[in-house]
Design a protein around this motif. Structure first.
Motif, mmCIF file in Angstrom:
data_model
loop_
_atom_site.group_PDB
_atom_site.id
_atom_site.type_symbol
_atom_site.label_atom_id
_atom_site.label_comp_id
_atom_site.label_asym_id
_atom_site.label_seq_id
_atom_site.Cartn_x
_atom_site.Cartn_y
_atom_site.Cartn_z
ATOM 1 N N GLY A 40 -87.894 28.531 52.724
ATOM 2 C CA GLY A 40 -87.710 28.010 51.378
ATOM 3 C C GLY A 40 -87.555 29.098 50.335
ATOM 4 N N THR A 41 -86.859 28.749 49.257
ATOM 5 C CA THR A 41 -86.781 29.623 48.087
ATOM 6 C C THR A 41 -88.084 29.486 47.316
ATOM 7 O OG1 THR A 41 -84.374 29.502 47.873
ATOM 8 C CG2 THR A 41 -85.616 29.974 45.870
ATOM 9 N N PRO A 42 -88.759 30.576 47.003
ATOM 10 C CA PRO A 42 -90.092 30.484 46.389
ATOM 11 C C PRO A 42 -90.069 30.257 44.878
ATOM 12 C CG PRO A 42 -89.551 32.773 46.817
ATOM 13 C CD PRO A 42 -88.408 31.963 47.357
ATOM 14 N N LEU A 43 -90.768 29.220 44.472
ATOM 15 C CA LEU A 43 -91.135 29.061 43.063
ATOM 16 C C LEU A 43 -92.573 29.530 42.899
ATOM 17 C CD1 LEU A 43 -91.014 27.944 40.158
ATOM 18 C CD2 LEU A 43 -91.653 25.717 41.098
ATOM 19 N N LYS A 44 -93.424 29.086 43.834
ATOM 20 C CA LYS A 44 -94.843 29.444 43.833
ATOM 21 C C LYS A 44 -95.028 30.843 44.412
ATOM 22 C CE LYS A 44 -95.416 25.871 46.452
ATOM 23 N NZ LYS A 44 -94.090 25.241 46.374
ATOM 24 N N LYS A 45 -96.077 31.509 43.977
ATOM 25 C CA LYS A 45 -96.383 32.854 44.462
ATOM 26 C C LYS A 45 -96.587 32.841 45.982
ATOM 27 C CE LYS A 45 -96.368 35.144 40.552
ATOM 28 N NZ LYS A 45 -97.580 35.725 39.962
ATOM 29 N N LEU A 46 -96.155 33.924 46.610
ATOM 30 C CA LEU A 46 -96.237 34.071 48.060
ATOM 31 C C LEU A 46 -97.004 35.322 48.441
ATOM 32 C CD1 LEU A 46 -92.600 33.431 49.354
ATOM 33 C CD2 LEU A 46 -94.580 31.996 49.795
ATOM 34 N N GLY A 47 -97.528 35.323 49.671
ATOM 35 C CA GLY A 47 -98.087 36.531 50.262
ATOM 36 C C GLY A 47 -99.028 37.293 49.367
ATOM 37 N N VAL A 48 -98.763 38.579 49.200
ATOM 38 C CA VAL A 48 -99.662 39.436 48.425
ATOM 39 C C VAL A 48 -99.581 39.152 46.929
ATOM 40 C CG1 VAL A 48 -99.520 41.260 50.157
ATOM 41 C CG2 VAL A 48 -97.988 41.319 48.199
ATOM 42 N N ASP A 49 -98.621 38.341 46.520
ATOM 43 C CA ASP A 49 -98.508 38.001 45.100
ATOM 44 C C ASP A 49 -99.477 36.903 44.675
ATOM 45 O OD1 ASP A 49 -96.519 39.862 44.821
ATOM 46 O OD2 ASP A 49 -94.873 38.431 45.001
ATOM 47 N N TYR B 84 -82.531 36.149 44.115
ATOM 48 C CA TYR B 84 -83.872 35.878 43.595
ATOM 49 C C TYR B 84 -84.900 35.929 44.727
ATOM 50 C CZ TYR B 84 -87.579 32.532 42.171
ATOM 51 O OH TYR B 84 -88.763 31.880 41.937
ATOM 52 N N SER B 85 -84.615 35.246 45.830
ATOM 53 C CA SER B 85 -85.533 35.231 46.974
ATOM 54 C C SER B 85 -85.600 36.594 47.645
ATOM 55 C CB SER B 85 -85.090 34.173 47.994
ATOM 56 O OG SER B 85 -85.133 32.888 47.438
ATOM 57 N N HIS B 86 -84.463 37.248 47.771
ATOM 58 C CA HIS B 86 -84.437 38.586 48.367
ATOM 59 C C HIS B 86 -85.438 39.499 47.669
ATOM 60 C CE1 HIS B 86 -82.108 42.217 49.964
ATOM 61 N NE2 HIS B 86 -82.909 42.734 49.062
ATOM 62 N N ASP B 87 -85.408 39.500 46.359
ATOM 63 C CA ASP B 87 -86.288 40.388 45.595
ATOM 64 C C ASP B 87 -87.759 40.006 45.763
ATOM 65 O OD1 ASP B 87 -84.007 41.670 44.735
ATOM 66 O OD2 ASP B 87 -83.916 40.588 42.823
ATOM 67 N N ILE B 88 -88.030 38.710 45.768
ATOM 68 C CA ILE B 88 -89.412 38.250 45.907
ATOM 69 C C ILE B 88 -89.941 38.525 47.309
ATOM 70 C CG2 ILE B 88 -90.869 36.182 46.015
ATOM 71 C CD1 ILE B 88 -89.246 35.114 43.634
ATOM 72 N N PHE C 49 -93.926 40.225 50.655
ATOM 73 C CA PHE C 49 -94.222 40.528 52.053
ATOM 74 C C PHE C 49 -94.340 42.033 52.305
ATOM 75 C CE2 PHE C 49 -91.440 36.572 52.942
ATOM 76 C CZ PHE C 49 -92.497 35.738 52.659
ATOM 77 N N LYS C 50 -94.083 42.824 51.254
ATOM 78 C CA LYS C 50 -94.002 44.277 51.420
ATOM 79 C C LYS C 50 -93.012 44.604 52.539
ATOM 80 C CE LYS C 50 -97.145 44.987 48.293
ATOM 81 N NZ LYS C 50 -96.744 45.427 46.941
ATOM 82 N N TYR C 51 -91.890 43.903 52.496
ATOM 83 C CA TYR C 51 -90.910 43.979 53.578
ATOM 84 C C TYR C 51 -89.953 45.147 53.390
ATOM 85 C CZ TYR C 51 -87.290 42.524 56.880
ATOM 86 O OH TYR C 51 -86.383 42.478 57.905
ATOM 87 N N GLY D 192 -99.692 30.018 40.749
ATOM 88 C CA GLY D 192 -98.882 30.860 39.878
ATOM 89 C C GLY D 192 -97.415 30.768 40.246
ATOM 90 N N PHE D 193 -96.528 31.016 39.266
ATOM 91 C CA PHE D 193 -95.092 30.887 39.469
ATOM 92 C C PHE D 193 -94.389 32.221 39.277
ATOM 93 C CE2 PHE D 193 -95.282 26.227 37.850
ATOM 94 C CZ PHE D 193 -95.776 25.832 39.082
ATOM 95 N N TYR D 194 -93.201 32.308 39.854
ATOM 96 C CA TYR D 194 -92.381 33.505 39.704
ATOM 97 C C TYR D 194 -91.495 33.458 38.469
ATOM 98 C CZ TYR D 194 -93.620 35.350 44.298
ATOM 99 O OH TYR D 194 -94.297 35.874 45.372
ATOM 100 N N PHE D 195 -91.133 32.257 38.029
ATOM 101 C CA PHE D 195 -90.335 32.209 36.807
ATOM 102 C C PHE D 195 -90.907 31.170 35.856
ATOM 103 C CE2 PHE D 195 -88.006 28.255 37.184
ATOM 104 C CZ PHE D 195 -87.778 28.062 38.537
ATOM 105 N N ASP D 196 -90.449 31.221 34.642
ATOM 106 C CA ASP D 196 -90.980 30.360 33.588
ATOM 107 C C ASP D 196 -90.576 28.913 33.853
ATOM 108 O OD1 ASP D 196 -92.149 29.437 31.330
ATOM 109 O OD2 ASP D 196 -90.760 30.382 29.920
#
Length: 380
Positions: A103-112, A146-150, A155-157, A308-312
């Motif tokens: 999925g494309t993340p709206l909600k914070k993922l992983g270490v975020d 957007y997802s690539h950057d997140i 994931f510290k990928y 928490g969210f990644y965008f407004d």
């Protein structure tokens, strides 16, 4: 141990199902090379083995975490999975791990995620599990920039990306025809409803009464809902599988269907209006450029306390109206029924589609299939 060349082990959602990006890639691989059927396997939970074997008699299954599973997972040439593998299983250094994610993340993922609300896990443990897991991935599919950057951050990928869109969304281009849609409706309903509204809420990490016991309350009244839509409307509810048996639709069985296990792309194709909140379904559904209504009734809690969210996340950035109270929700429903769309949000929807769907073109599965057939990293 040397890998068995050209063998591929697929897994969807930790073996709970056969679906999503792994299934789309599997189908494409067999289309490109029918002989691959004998070299491809789906890893599934033992509890799901019988059901899935009956649903997919042509797929070769192996029971996850059994002795028989070990000989396949240990020597597979490729792993194609959409979620994490247990930390205790060590990947063969010759195996190419294609992580498709889901999925494309709206909600914070992983270490975020600043505060993890999952029973039995601390925030620090959760973060480290993500970092360790991502280090094993040879490829990671991204549906958009957007997802690539997140993904790179969360994931510290540091591995290789496949910036190609999601394979599971290919059907939203290839099967978006009146004939295909009519076939799906007939299969799911037994008739042809003129309008389908789908409610697909996000999964709420803290919605449990005790560990392993989750709950679900429909945030609107079904009687009030049907007062504000056309009489030929069917409501489809797409819940998380953990709560699919906890939804009360008493008295509305003829107008409501709960589809927790149906391929969600099939549901997208028949849906005229999507109602959601923070779920990543909004990003996939946007490929169809159809109306969406957002009902984040617990926005303050979810955004500020839980994930928490990644965008407004507000009405200016969303591709449809945002209702935060039942009154607003019912009014938006009525507006949709009166006009057949949300005309004030056409520009938003176009901008949303450009940002999140620009890499989607119906060819992602083909690109991954060819990567596998060409031997992956060995031939780079």
């Amino acid at each position: 141990m040397p890998v068995k060349k050209e063998t591929v082990l697929f897994e969807s959602f930790n073996g709970k199902d056969v679906s999503d990006n792994p299934l789309a890639i599997y189908k494409q691989l067999l289309s490109d090379d029918p002989g691959a059927r004998n070299r491809c396997y789906f890893s599934v939970k033992p509890s799901e083995y019988r059901k899935l074997s009956e649903l997919y008699p042509d797929i070769q299954f192996v029971k996850r975490f059994t002795p028989g599973w070990v000989k396949y997972i240990a020597r597979a040439d490729f792993w194609v999975m959409n979620s994490r593998m247990p930390k205790w299983w060590k990947k063969n250094s010759q195996t190419t791990f294609i992580q498709t994610w889901h999925g494309t993340p709206l909600k914070k993922l992983g270490v975020d995620i600043a505060n993890v609300e999952i029973p039995g896990s601390t925030t620090a443990e959760y973060h480290q599990e993500f970092v360790d897991e991502a280090a094993r991935w040879d490829y990671l599919i991204a549906p958009n920039q957007y997802s690539h950057d997140i993904f790179k951050s969360a994931f510290k990928y540091a591995g290789r990306f496949l910036d190609i869109g999601y394979p599971r969304n290919d059907v939203l281009y290839s099967e978006n025809t009146p004939e295909k849609i009519a076939t799906i409706k007939q299969k799911l309903f037994g008739f042809q409803p003129k309008q389908v509204v789908m409610y697909a809420p996000t999964w709420r990490d803290d919605s449990f009464s005790e560990k392993g016991q989750y709950k679900f309350n429909l945030p609107f009244d079904l009687n009030e809902f049907f007062k504000r839509v056309s009489p030929d409307t069917m409501l489809v509810i797409r819940p998380h599988y953990l709560v699919k048996d906890r939804i009360d639709i008493s008295g509305y069985e003829d107008r409501v269907r709960i589809f927790a296990d149906v391929d969600i792309n099939q549901l997208y194709l028949i849906t005229d209006l999507l109602i959601t909140d923070y779920s990543s379904v909004m990003f996939d559904f946007a490929n169809l450029e159809r109306p969406m209504l957002f009902y984040p009734y617990d926005l303050i809690h979810y955004r500020d306390q839980l994930r928490g969210f990644y965008f407004d996340y507000n009405q200016d950035n969303l591709p449809g109206p945002m209702a935060q109270s039942t009154d607003e929700f019912y009014q938006d429903l009525k507006d949709y029924t009166d006009h057949g769309s949300f005309t004030d949000f056409s520009t938003n929807l176009e901008a949303f589609n450009r940002k999140f769907c620009s890499w989607e073109n119906g060819q992602a599965s083909e690109k991954v299939s060819q990567l596998i057939l060409q031997g992956g990293k060995r031939n780079e």
